[in-house]
Design an enzyme around this catalytic site. Sequence first.
Site: not given
Lengths: 329, 387
Positions: A63-65, A87-90, A134
């Site tokens: 979990l590391a963008e 996963q999501f915009d924000g 989100h």
Amino acid sequence: MAAEKTVKLPIAKAINESLRKAMEDDPKVLIMGEDVGKLGGVFRVTDGLQKDFGEDRVIDTPLAESGIVGTAIGMALRGYRPVVEIQFDGFVFPAYDQIVTQLAKMHARALGKIKLPVVIRIPYGGGIGAVEHHSESPEALFAHVAGLKCVSPSNSADAYWMMQQAIRSDDPVIFFEPKRRYWDKGEVDTAAAPGPLHEAVTAREGTDLTLVAYGPMVKVCLEAAAAAAEEGKSLEVLDLRSMSPIDFDAIQRSVEKTRRLVVVHEAPVFLGTGSEIAARLTERCFYHLEAPVLRVGGYHAPYPPARLEEEYLPGLDRVLDSVDRALAY
Amino acid sequence: MTVESTAGRKPRRTTAKRAGAKKPPAPAAAAGQPELVQLLTPEGKRVEHPEYSIDLGPEELRGLYRDMVLTRRFDAEATALQRQGELGLWASLLGQEAAQIGSGRALRDDDYVFPTYREHGVAWCRGVDPTNLLGMFRGVNNGGWDPTSNNFHLYTIVIGSQALHATGYAMGVAKDGADSAVIAYFGDGASSQGDVAEAFTFSAVYNAPVVFFCQNNQWAISEPTEKQTRVPLYQRAQGYGFPGVRVDGNDVLACLAVTRSALERARRGEGPTLVEAFTYRMGAHTTSDDPTKYRRDEEREAWEAKDPIQRLRAYLEAEGIADAAFLAGLDQESEELGRHVRDAIRLMPDPDTMAIFENIYADGHALVDEERAQFAAYQASFAEEGN
């Protein structure tokens, strides 16, 4: 995929089929992201792909963008064509540095000797009653960066074809998926020859005013045009499809016909995609315009809590209100 | 100090007291140095290490010495060229020659290197034309070479970004079933960056064939290592599940042996290693800072006694491996390199004006095309005025 050429698919499934096709066509195409494997993504866009293509090609990541995008850059340098899911915009912002300082510039820094065919999929926009971070529309932040291309489909056919075109592109493409339209069904002709990825298309013909929109707002604009038609107003709806580059020629052609322009998007109006369109079209069509270019979009405010999002998001009434203002000049 | 001002400082005293009570123990790095892998003492005496043995012939030893001398000369020339206004900036590697040549000579041709912006010695080992390294610092390009021709990626100025590129590349190497390895260079300052931590996570999770080579040169611009970490940097690896080792970064033999071992481990499919080369940046961070503002002269003098080039020379001379003819020949070669660099920089053309618009996109972009045409017309308008 069924034997017949034309099938009816929701947008999410159209993207899924498109990813499947791209992976079948090119063994270098990889999918990476959080929960994209067994779960199939939180929106199930990658559903079943890991089962069929294996953990080596549909890669569940930590979990590391920044790590997802940074390692995708390395994979691309090795000759792969990674499609990563944010996963999501924000949640794209931890990766923003990698996207802006590395991904966007590396082709130029290497004097064109290397290519970065990375697609970054971002489910974006509001309207699903989500919690903070989100529901955002950060497309202008990416379109502003040279070296990136930004697109957003509004329907299933575009979702199917634009994804494959984005994957085949040798440039980094930020692929904004209108998450509240994921379940909207539409016809997909899998044998059709798709138009160019960065060309706008006329979603509805009209003569009195042009509405320009992309992604989730195209549907709102089509509904607005239908409502206006009942009042005897003929609105043209242009689906922009690409926010970088922007097909200004198509907008200009439409505006020269209708002489009025309203740009609609969910993102804040201030310094947004609509600002650029308004400025360019004023330069290009000053003598054709009967009214100033108007913009309808989000406010200069953080995306509000879900119970307020209907007030924040441009809906039919706000679009028609701007149409009336433009027609009143 | 007046009574008033003392009263005014009262809250600060309280804060200081509280901070003092909670003060963490001194970092291990300051309390007592962990053992370094060393094969050559600062005096140039050869020592053995139980895990890292190395057996080099005279030619290889002379080669390492030559690499370090020429790299230092190149670096000195570039520093001088910056002072003369030929370069806008230079990041000197002075003092880090052993870390870079040792690790660089451990690499195979098919390995891939992701440097930061100070790896001039590694670039030398990869056969990158040293004058190519100057383009970015002169301001004629932002990178300027084809990374694939020497498997040496472009310099990366944002700290630590390249650790992730190296990890992703290594994941690709593993997918390809190749037995090459990847090495990422970064400094002690970059070890504080999230990207480096994420690279550690990803490389461990995917067992990627990558070596993280951290040159701890003690200073991140003006911030000492103590501002980056409370534990010796190599120990970080343990928390991620792969080995970390601290090597004497001024000992070219130890750097070679330790890096070679880490690369072999990667090739065997056993995953990443963190190598911390404990070394010292003798000069400034770049030509734009002034180390006298933030560090003591005695510190540099203490490290100068551990000079990587001097110690190998002492060993070579003691062993009779470097005779006067070799050293004289190397002096001459060094002069020639200096001249070549000076000539090259003065002949380096400014880029074509239209280069602003080149290579932004592989597949083209309508806006770039439009702005390129506008700019060309604007430029042409001056030519017309001139006629």
